[in-house]
Design a protein around this motif. Structure first.
Motif, PDB file in Angstrom:
ATOM      1  N   PHE A  95       1.022  -1.307   0.097  1.00  0.00           N
ATOM      2  CA  PHE A  95       0.348  -0.515   0.163  1.00  0.00           C
ATOM      3  C   PHE A  95       0.478   1.199  -0.307  1.00  0.00           C
ATOM      4  CE2 PHE A  95      -3.058  -2.612   1.329  1.00  0.00           C
ATOM      5  CZ  PHE A  95      -4.678  -3.112   0.547  1.00  0.00           C
ATOM      6  N   LEU A  96       2.144   1.219   0.708  1.00  0.00           N
ATOM      7  CA  LEU A  96       3.068   2.165   0.503  1.00  0.00           C
ATOM      8  C   LEU A  96       3.629   2.958  -0.822  1.00  0.00           C
ATOM      9  CD1 LEU A  96       5.143   1.536   3.799  1.00  0.00           C
ATOM     10  CD2 LEU A  96       2.813   3.845   3.335  1.00  0.00           C
ATOM     11  N   PHE A  97       3.974   1.866  -1.483  1.00  0.00           N
ATOM     12  CA  PHE A  97       4.082   2.314  -3.035  1.00  0.00           C
ATOM     13  C   PHE A  97       3.057   3.509  -3.757  1.00  0.00           C
ATOM     14  CE2 PHE A  97       7.189  -1.084  -2.006  1.00  0.00           C
ATOM     15  CZ  PHE A  97       8.511  -0.358  -1.840  1.00  0.00           C
ATOM     16  N   PRO A  98       1.989   2.350  -4.016  1.00  0.00           N
ATOM     17  CA  PRO A  98       1.589   3.304  -4.836  1.00  0.00           C
ATOM     18  C   PRO A  98       0.753   5.154  -4.569  1.00  0.00           C
ATOM     19  CG  PRO A  98       0.357   1.378  -4.581  1.00  0.00           C
ATOM     20  CD  PRO A  98       1.917   1.692  -3.683  1.00  0.00           C
ATOM     21  N   TRP A  99       0.744   4.693  -3.503  1.00  0.00           N
ATOM     22  CA  TRP A  99       0.995   5.589  -1.966  1.00  0.00           C
ATOM     23  C   TRP A  99       1.643   7.065  -2.687  1.00  0.00           C
ATOM     24  CZ3 TRP A  99       4.129   8.042   1.689  1.00  0.00           C
ATOM     25  CH2 TRP A  99       3.511   8.908   2.533  1.00  0.00           C
ATOM     26  N   ALA A 100       2.535   6.925  -2.502  1.00  0.00           N
ATOM     27  CA  ALA A 100       4.248   7.409  -2.476  1.00  0.00           C
ATOM     28  C   ALA A 100       4.477   7.882  -4.050  1.00  0.00           C
ATOM     29  CB  ALA A 100       5.326   6.879  -2.390  1.00  0.00           C
ATOM     30  N   THR A 101       3.696   7.226  -5.370  1.00  0.00           N
ATOM     31  CA  THR A 101       4.010   7.631  -7.029  1.00  0.00           C
ATOM     32  C   THR A 101       2.314   8.602  -6.530  1.00  0.00           C
ATOM     33  OG1 THR A 101       2.067   5.528  -7.046  1.00  0.00           O
ATOM     34  CG2 THR A 101       4.046   5.744  -7.522  1.00  0.00           C
ATOM     35  N   ILE A 102       1.318   8.401  -5.394  1.00  0.00           N
ATOM     36  CA  ILE A 102       0.365   9.406  -6.081  1.00  0.00           C
ATOM     37  C   ILE A 102       0.344  10.634  -5.230  1.00  0.00           C
ATOM     38  CG2 ILE A 102      -2.435  10.238  -5.695  1.00  0.00           C
ATOM     39  CD1 ILE A 102      -2.721   6.589  -6.308  1.00  0.00           C
ATOM     40  N   PHE A 103       1.201  10.686  -4.412  1.00  0.00           N
ATOM     41  CA  PHE A 103       1.806  11.847  -3.525  1.00  0.00           C
ATOM     42  C   PHE A 103       1.469  13.260  -3.869  1.00  0.00           C
ATOM     43  CE2 PHE A 103       3.974  13.815  -0.562  1.00  0.00           C
ATOM     44  CZ  PHE A 103       3.108  14.174   0.578  1.00  0.00           C
ATOM     45  N   ALA A 104       2.634  13.019  -5.346  1.00  0.00           N
ATOM     46  CA  ALA A 104       3.185  14.177  -4.963  1.00  0.00           C
ATOM     47  C   ALA A 104       2.100  14.953  -6.766  1.00  0.00           C
ATOM     48  CB  ALA A 104       5.115  14.090  -6.634  1.00  0.00           C
ATOM     49  N   ASP A 105       1.407  13.814  -7.140  1.00  0.00           N
ATOM     50  CA  ASP A 105       0.165  14.709  -7.683  1.00  0.00           C
ATOM     51  C   ASP A 105      -0.585  15.991  -7.047  1.00  0.00           C
ATOM     52  OD1 ASP A 105       1.096  12.876  -9.747  1.00  0.00           O
ATOM     53  OD2 ASP A 105      -0.546  11.561  -9.354  1.00  0.00           O
ATOM     54  N   PRO A 106      -0.799  16.819  -8.265  1.00  0.00           N
ATOM     55  CA  PRO A 106      -1.259  17.453  -7.649  1.00  0.00           C
ATOM     56  C   PRO A 106      -3.097  17.388  -6.842  1.00  0.00           C
ATOM     57  CG  PRO A 106      -1.235  17.814 -10.039  1.00  0.00           C
ATOM     58  CD  PRO A 106      -0.432  17.019  -9.740  1.00  0.00           C
ATOM     59  N   LEU A 113      -2.308  12.077   2.256  1.00  0.00           N
ATOM     60  CA  LEU A 113      -0.825  12.453   4.045  1.00  0.00           C
ATOM     61  C   LEU A 113      -2.282  12.582   5.113  1.00  0.00           C
ATOM     62  CD1 LEU A 113       1.495  12.983   4.430  1.00  0.00           C
ATOM     63  CD2 LEU A 113       1.151  15.482   5.403  1.00  0.00           C
ATOM     64  N   VAL A 114      -3.396  11.889   4.970  1.00  0.00           N
ATOM     65  CA  VAL A 114      -3.748  11.662   5.850  1.00  0.00           C
ATOM     66  C   VAL A 114      -4.453  10.512   6.385  1.00  0.00           C
ATOM     67  CG1 VAL A 114      -6.034  12.560   7.285  1.00  0.00           C
ATOM     68  CG2 VAL A 114      -4.177  14.557   7.340  1.00  0.00           C
ATOM     69  N   GLU A 115      -4.768  10.163   5.025  1.00  0.00           N
ATOM     70  CA  GLU A 115      -5.430   8.782   4.891  1.00  0.00           C
ATOM     71  C   GLU A 115      -4.214   7.621   5.290  1.00  0.00           C
ATOM     72  OE1 GLU A 115      -6.664   8.600   0.225  1.00  0.00           O
ATOM     73  OE2 GLU A 115      -8.558   9.170   1.655  1.00  0.00           O
ATOM     74  N   MET A 116      -2.854   8.156   4.507  1.00  0.00           N
ATOM     75  CA  MET A 116      -1.529   7.264   5.065  1.00  0.00           C
ATOM     76  C   MET A 116      -1.338   6.932   7.526  1.00  0.00           C
ATOM     77  SD  MET A 116       0.102   4.550   3.369  1.00  0.00           S
ATOM     78  CE  MET A 116      -0.529   4.450   2.324  1.00  0.00           C
ATOM     79  N   GLY A 121      -1.361   4.659  11.110  1.00  0.00           N
ATOM     80  CA  GLY A 121      -1.847   4.938  12.408  1.00  0.00           C
ATOM     81  C   GLY A 121      -2.796   3.295  13.634  1.00  0.00           C
ATOM     82  N   PHE A 122      -3.079   2.808  12.468  1.00  0.00           N
ATOM     83  CA  PHE A 122      -3.645   1.641  12.493  1.00  0.00           C
ATOM     84  C   PHE A 122      -2.605   0.431  12.728  1.00  0.00           C
ATOM     85  CE2 PHE A 122      -8.138   2.923  10.752  1.00  0.00           C
ATOM     86  CZ  PHE A 122      -8.890   2.338  11.863  1.00  0.00           C
ATOM     87  N   LEU A 123      -1.542   0.277  11.651  1.00  0.00           N
ATOM     88  CA  LEU A 123      -0.504  -1.151  11.859  1.00  0.00           C
ATOM     89  C   LEU A 123       0.055  -0.781  13.006  1.00  0.00           C
ATOM     90  CD1 LEU A 123       0.129  -1.459   7.827  1.00  0.00           C
ATOM     91  CD2 LEU A 123      -0.487  -2.576   9.612  1.00  0.00           C
ATOM     92  N   ALA A 124       0.159   0.709  13.753  1.00  0.00           N
ATOM     93  CA  ALA A 124       1.099   0.713  15.407  1.00  0.00           C
ATOM     94  C   ALA A 124       0.193  -0.021  16.387  1.00  0.00           C
ATOM     95  CB  ALA A 124       1.550   2.503  15.167  1.00  0.00           C
ATOM     96  N   ILE A 125      -0.841   0.516  16.379  1.00  0.00           N
ATOM     97  CA  ILE A 125      -1.531  -0.167  17.008  1.00  0.00           C
ATOM     98  C   ILE A 125      -1.120  -1.556  17.214  1.00  0.00           C
ATOM     99  CG2 ILE A 125      -3.909  -0.164  17.893  1.00  0.00           C
ATOM    100  CD1 ILE A 125      -4.140   2.465  17.317  1.00  0.00           C
TER     101      ILE A 125
END
Length: 139
Positions: A95-106, A113-116, A121-125
């Motif tokens: 899930f982190l790899f696609p997020w990193a590619t979309i994060f830079a898009d306008p 950022l909030v969703e990730m 946070g759920f994983l940390a819990i």
């Protein structure tokens, strides 16, 4: 006055269903060739290999150790817990790899950022829960 439509003599009229399925002929042909390839390989292997059964060859083989005793053995549950934790964090990286590619898009920066951070946070819990239960201690 409307002129009649001229049709090419070389291409007969086909319906929309024929056009739809015509695209799958290559896929079907490739599947048939693949099945035939596997069938020929298995048949050739069966015909060409020597068959000399001996008691050693017929004995159950497990990791180079001669089988002794019953087939049932106790396995510690913590190995499965480690495997499960690995799968959870492997899915997290997927899930982190696609997020990193979309994060830079306008237009996606703040929302993604909030969703990730919620996802992490759920994983940390979950990791904190496993740590508090003593699952991560190898003793």
């Amino acid at each position: 006055m409307l002129e009649p439509t001229v049709r090419a003599a070389t291409s007969p009229e086909v319906g929309p269903a024929a056009d739809y399925f015509q695209g799958y002929t290559v896929v079907g042909l490739l599947a048939v060739v693949g099945v035939l390839f596997v069938a020929v390989a298995f048949t050739a292997g069966r015909l060409l290999r020597p068959e000399v059964p001996t008691p050693e060859k017929l004995m159950t083989y497990e990791c180079g150790v001669d089988p002794v005793g019953e087939g049932w053995a106790h396995t510690q549950v913590r190995y499965y817990v480690y495997a499960f934790l690995y799968v959870v964090f492997a899915v997290d990286s997927i899930f982190l790899f696609p997020w990193a590619t979309i994060f830079a898009d306008p237009g996606f920066g703040g929302v993604t950022l909030v969703e990730m951070f919620i996802f992490l946070g759920f994983l940390a819990i979950g990791l904190l829960y496993a740590w508090k239960k003593g699952v991560l201690e190898w003793t």
